[in-house]
Structures are given as C-alpha cells and as structure tokens.
Motif scaffolding. Structure first.
Motif, PDB file in Angstrom:
ATOM      1  N   ASP A 229      11.153   5.041  -6.808  1.00 49.27           N
ATOM      2  CA  ASP A 229      11.925   3.725  -7.098  1.00 49.27           C
ATOM      3  C   ASP A 229      12.012   2.759  -5.915  1.00 49.27           C
ATOM      4  O   ASP A 229      11.946   1.529  -5.830  1.00 49.27           O
ATOM      5  N   ASP A 230      12.535   3.548  -4.884  1.00 48.42           N
ATOM      6  CA  ASP A 230      12.728   2.842  -3.743  1.00 48.42           C
ATOM      7  C   ASP A 230      11.449   2.214  -3.284  1.00 48.42           C
ATOM      8  O   ASP A 230      11.672   0.955  -2.564  1.00 48.42           O
ATOM      9  N   LEU A 231      10.301   2.562  -2.978  1.00 46.85           N
ATOM     10  CA  LEU A 231       9.219   2.088  -2.846  1.00 46.85           C
ATOM     11  C   LEU A 231       8.984   0.831  -3.778  1.00 46.85           C
ATOM     12  O   LEU A 231       8.655  -0.310  -3.006  1.00 46.85           O
ATOM     13  N   ALA A 232       9.252   0.802  -4.877  1.00 45.29           N
ATOM     14  CA  ALA A 232       9.095  -0.384  -5.534  1.00 45.29           C
ATOM     15  C   ALA A 232       9.926  -1.556  -5.359  1.00 45.29           C
ATOM     16  O   ALA A 232       9.780  -2.661  -5.298  1.00 45.29           O
ATOM     17  N   LYS A 233      11.173  -1.180  -5.064  1.00 48.40           N
ATOM     18  CA  LYS A 233      12.271  -2.052  -4.509  1.00 48.40           C
ATOM     19  C   LYS A 233      11.853  -2.741  -3.081  1.00 48.40           C
ATOM     20  O   LYS A 233      12.179  -3.896  -2.800  1.00 48.40           O
ATOM     21  N   GLN A 234      10.957  -2.142  -2.503  1.00 51.53           N
ATOM     22  CA  GLN A 234      10.398  -2.497  -1.061  1.00 51.53           C
ATOM     23  C   GLN A 234       9.214  -3.388  -1.278  1.00 51.53           C
ATOM     24  O   GLN A 234       8.734  -3.895  -0.198  1.00 51.53           O
ATOM     25  N   GLY A 235       9.043  -3.619  -2.543  1.00 48.32           N
ATOM     26  CA  GLY A 235       7.633  -4.224  -2.708  1.00 48.32           C
ATOM     27  C   GLY A 235       6.207  -3.261  -2.272  1.00 48.32           C
ATOM     28  O   GLY A 235       5.233  -4.160  -2.030  1.00 48.32           O
ATOM     29  N   LEU A 236       6.391  -1.995  -2.173  1.00 48.55           N
ATOM     30  CA  LEU A 236       5.371  -1.138  -1.756  1.00 48.55           C
ATOM     31  C   LEU A 236       4.763  -0.425  -2.885  1.00 48.55           C
ATOM     32  O   LEU A 236       4.022   0.509  -2.751  1.00 48.55           O
ATOM     33  N   ALA A 317       3.824   6.967   5.120  1.00 51.99           N
ATOM     34  CA  ALA A 317       3.137   7.563   6.388  1.00 51.99           C
ATOM     35  C   ALA A 317       2.487   6.244   6.887  1.00 51.99           C
ATOM     36  O   ALA A 317       2.445   6.083   7.951  1.00 51.99           O
ATOM     37  N   ALA A 318       1.774   5.465   6.140  1.00 51.36           N
ATOM     38  CA  ALA A 318       1.136   4.293   6.494  1.00 51.36           C
ATOM     39  C   ALA A 318       2.148   3.321   7.230  1.00 51.36           C
ATOM     40  O   ALA A 318       2.074   2.763   8.417  1.00 51.36           O
ATOM     41  N   LYS A 319       3.328   3.133   6.547  1.00 51.18           N
ATOM     42  CA  LYS A 319       4.354   2.093   7.041  1.00 51.18           C
ATOM     43  C   LYS A 319       4.788   2.696   8.472  1.00 51.18           C
ATOM     44  O   LYS A 319       4.879   2.050   9.398  1.00 51.18           O
ATOM     45  N   GLY A 322       2.605   1.884  11.276  1.00 52.17           N
ATOM     46  CA  GLY A 322       2.504   0.453  11.536  1.00 52.17           C
ATOM     47  C   GLY A 322       1.537  -0.186  10.583  1.00 52.17           C
ATOM     48  O   GLY A 322       1.337  -1.456  10.913  1.00 52.17           O
ATOM     49  N   LEU A 323       1.243   0.243   9.406  1.00 47.22           N
ATOM     50  CA  LEU A 323       0.364  -0.247   8.477  1.00 47.22           C
ATOM     51  C   LEU A 323       1.266  -0.710   7.612  1.00 47.22           C
ATOM     52  O   LEU A 323       1.651  -0.204   6.447  1.00 47.22           O
ATOM     53  N   THR A 324       1.675  -2.217   7.468  1.00 54.60           N
ATOM     54  CA  THR A 324       2.753  -2.672   6.586  1.00 54.60           C
ATOM     55  C   THR A 324       2.278  -3.117   5.158  1.00 54.60           C
ATOM     56  O   THR A 324       2.802  -3.629   4.231  1.00 54.60           O
ATOM     57  N   ASN A 325       0.721  -3.223   5.150  1.00 47.42           N
ATOM     58  CA  ASN A 325       0.300  -3.838   3.874  1.00 47.42           C
ATOM     59  C   ASN A 325      -0.299  -2.905   2.820  1.00 47.42           C
ATOM     60  O   ASN A 325      -1.049  -3.228   1.914  1.00 47.42           O
ATOM     61  N   ALA A 326       0.331  -1.804   2.989  1.00 45.00           N
ATOM     62  CA  ALA A 326      -0.243  -0.623   2.065  1.00 45.00           C
ATOM     63  C   ALA A 326       0.872  -0.651   0.873  1.00 45.00           C
ATOM     64  O   ALA A 326       2.081  -0.548   1.131  1.00 45.00           O
ATOM     65  N   VAL A 327       0.104  -0.168  -0.248  1.00 45.49           N
ATOM     66  CA  VAL A 327       1.130  -0.142  -1.398  1.00 45.49           C
ATOM     67  C   VAL A 327       0.590   1.092  -2.380  1.00 45.49           C
ATOM     68  O   VAL A 327      -0.474   1.658  -1.980  1.00 45.49           O
ATOM     69  N   HIS A 328       1.180   1.670  -3.303  1.00 46.63           N
ATOM     70  CA  HIS A 328       0.568   2.687  -4.234  1.00 46.63           C
ATOM     71  C   HIS A 328       0.887   2.139  -5.532  1.00 46.63           C
ATOM     72  O   HIS A 328       1.553   1.201  -5.896  1.00 46.63           O
ATOM     73  N   ILE A 329       0.034   3.219  -6.558  1.00 49.16           N
ATOM     74  CA  ILE A 329       0.134   2.610  -7.877  1.00 49.16           C
ATOM     75  C   ILE A 329       1.312   3.787  -8.263  1.00 49.16           C
ATOM     76  O   ILE A 329       1.084   4.953  -8.251  1.00 49.16           O
TER      77      ILE A 329
END
Length: 346
Positions: A229-236, A317-319, A322-329
């Motif tokens: 849930d936390d990743l979704a709240k962060q837009g990730l 791990a990406a965040k 320093g890779l801030t544009n990664a997301v997941h499904i």
C-alpha cells in the motif's frame, strides 16, 4: 559447502541454512520467527547473503520467519503453489528447481501432512518437512491432510530415493538430527504396514491433541505478505488495469524479475526485459544493466514479478539507488492475468 542445522527447542523445529561458499548466496528452509536474530547473526559471521527462504508447508506449531527475514534481508520467500499464505514471492510445484549460486534443490510435492507439503532434494539429502520424520510421520488430521496422500508421498516418492539419501526433517522431539531413507524404510514403525488401508487406519487412530498455539499460528502464517500500500501512496505503483493501458507505450520499459521456470510456465509481458530479482542490486549499481538502460533510453522502468513482492522490493532498491522513476505492478502477473492482461510465451 556450508550447511547448518539449527534448532528451536520450543517447537522442536529444525531449520537449515546452506550456501555453496563463504561470501556467497544462501538459502534457509523452515525458519522460525523467534530465531531470526540468530539466523542474521550467522549470516553476518559467515559473510553470506540470504537470497531465498523456504517453508516446506504452512506450519501449525510455530510462526514462520519468512516475513521477518524478507523484511531484513530482501530475500525471496518460497512456498508450494497450494499454499494458503496470502503472498509469497515465489510459488513452486512438483518438478521445479529452487536455485541459488552453486546449489539447486529439486522440488517434490509430497502432500499428506497438509495439502501444501513439499520436500526438497539436494544431491545426497532430502528435506522432508513434516511428511517423513525420523522414526515417525507427520500427522494428517488437519489442514486438508490425508493419510492416503501421505502414504503415496512416502512410499511412492520418498522411499524411491537411494537408501543412503540423508533425511533431514522439519521436526524432531527425541533429539535425533538426521536419518537415511534406508533406515526409515527398515526401522520407522509407521512404515511397517502391509497396505495403504493399514496405514490410513494407523494414522486415523493416533488421537493426538492439536498443537498448543495452532489457533494463533496458522492465521499468522497465512498473512506474511509484504504490504504494498505504501508504494501506491507514494505514486510508485500501477494497478494492473493502469499497466495494461500503458503496455506498449514507448516511454515504458517492463522488467520481469521472475526466474526462468516461472516465465516458462506462466508467460511474460510483451517487450519485457528479463532481470532476475536476486541480481537486482548489481543491476542498479553504476554500470549495471538496468541503470544503464534507464539512463540511455529515459524510459520508465515498470517492475513486475509473480505476486508483487519482488517488484515492490525492487522499487525500493531502485529508489535507494537514485532511480526515482521506477514503479511496479501491484499484485504481479497474477493480478495482471486476472485483470485480463495479455501474456506471451517466453
């Protein structure tokens, strides 16, 4: 090879830590929550990196250490595909192989104690969970257990292994640490039966009390999944439907974190780059594949895996890298398929 048999005296549980070399990848079988500090200390002392943590089945007498080890080490959690646990990173089935650096475990579906019981064969030894114990067998009277299924698992699978194969069970209450297939065939009193019906009658009349903490332990072990849930709240995170709508767009790079046998069985997404999760740290370092691809193309990395656990950890791990544009499904390819998303053969 590094091999450690670890014991929890409260539940009578054996856990097994192994690696092919010092400084390398490690896996653990049937970890106990209360012993996680000890496991982590041993990993540090032996300079090992925990890559996978396996439960042979959904335990009823202790709370598993899978979730805590995942949170501390970012390892992949592994159980059989029949498990009722809410989320484990990787689900295996009969005939699969669980691999880490220098070590491979052959996956054997051996139901009977529970309907999600598995054994793991590694060369000269087999880890039998609660299916085959030293001079005993696991009870079959709850969690969809079946004495008939257990008879088949033992007599038609495990006892077909060479006599010298060492037997390492998940429990022992008498102080025994290891046996062999030949010993158990000759001396295990529950295996001295003349037919499956005789075995069923024996197991159906054990009249054992339930494990003391069963009503607490089983629900706890069914809810070990990593909260996403936390990743979704962060837009990730992307929902499966959002990901379906974006698939194929030139600014999106889907990255499949699963292993080859998972891709072969369940398919993958069109155009996906394969980057197995155990190598994610190296791939995100300066000069690493994912870091270089992201920098060269400017495409947004969309991680996915089986159920969303590995991809959630990869986003973090990406965040951190320093890779801030990664997301997941969210929910992985399992949720993708249920939402009607297309898959292609690997």
């Amino acid at each position: 090879m590094i091999f450690r048999q670890l014991f929890d005296s409260v539940s009578g549980t054996y856990s097994y830590l192994m690696a092919s070399r010092a400084g390398g990848e490690a896996l653990i079988i049937d970890p106990v929550l209360e012993k996680v500090d000890r496991y982590c200390q041993l990993l540090r002392e032996l300079n090992l990196r925990l890559v996978k943590a396996i439960d042979t089945h959904l335990h009823a007498d202790h709370i598993t250490g899978l979730g805590e080890l995942r949170d501390r080490t970012q390892c992949v959690t592994v159980m059989g595909e029949q498990t009722r646990a809410d989320v484990v990173s990787m689900r295996v089935s009969d005939g699969d192989k669980v691999n880490i650096e220098g070590i491979g475990l052959d996956v054997m579906y051996t139901p009977g104690h529970t309907d999600d019981s598995y054994s793991y064969l590694m060369g000269d030894r087999v880890f039998t969970g609660d299916t085959l114990l030293i001079r005993g067998t696991g009870r079959t009277d709850f969690q969809n257990g079946s004495a008939r299924a257990q008879y088949d698992s033992i007599f038609n699978r495990l006892l077909k292994l060479p006599d010298e194969t060492m037997v390492f069970p998940a429990h022992d209450y008498k102080g025994d640490t290891v046996s062999t297939i030949g010993e158990e065939r000759r001396h295990n009193p529950r295996l001295q039966v003349r037919s499956i019906d005789e075995y069923v009658e024996l197991m159906d009349n054990l009249k054992l009390p339930n494990p003391k903490l069963m009503d607490v332990v089983i629900p706890a072990n069914m809810h070990v999944g990593l909260r996403q849930d936390d990743l979704a709240k962060q837009g990730l995170a992307m929902t499966p439907r959002e990901a379906i709508a974006r698939l194929g767009q030139p600014d999106i790079l889907p990255v499949d974190l699963r292993e080859a046998h998972e891709r072969a069985r369940h398919g993958t997404l069109a155009g996906a780059l394969h980057a197995p999760y155990p190598d994610i740290a190296d791939s995100l370092k300066p000069g690493g594949m994912l870091r270089e691809v992201a920098a060269a193309t400017g495409r947004r990395i969309v991680f996915f895996c089986a159920f969303g656990e590995r991809s959630a950890m990869a986003v973090t791990a990406a965040k951190d890298a320093g890779l801030t544009n990664a997301v997941h499904i969210e929910g992985g390819i399992d949720a993708w398929k249920r939402a009607g998303g297309p898959v292609v053969a690997d």
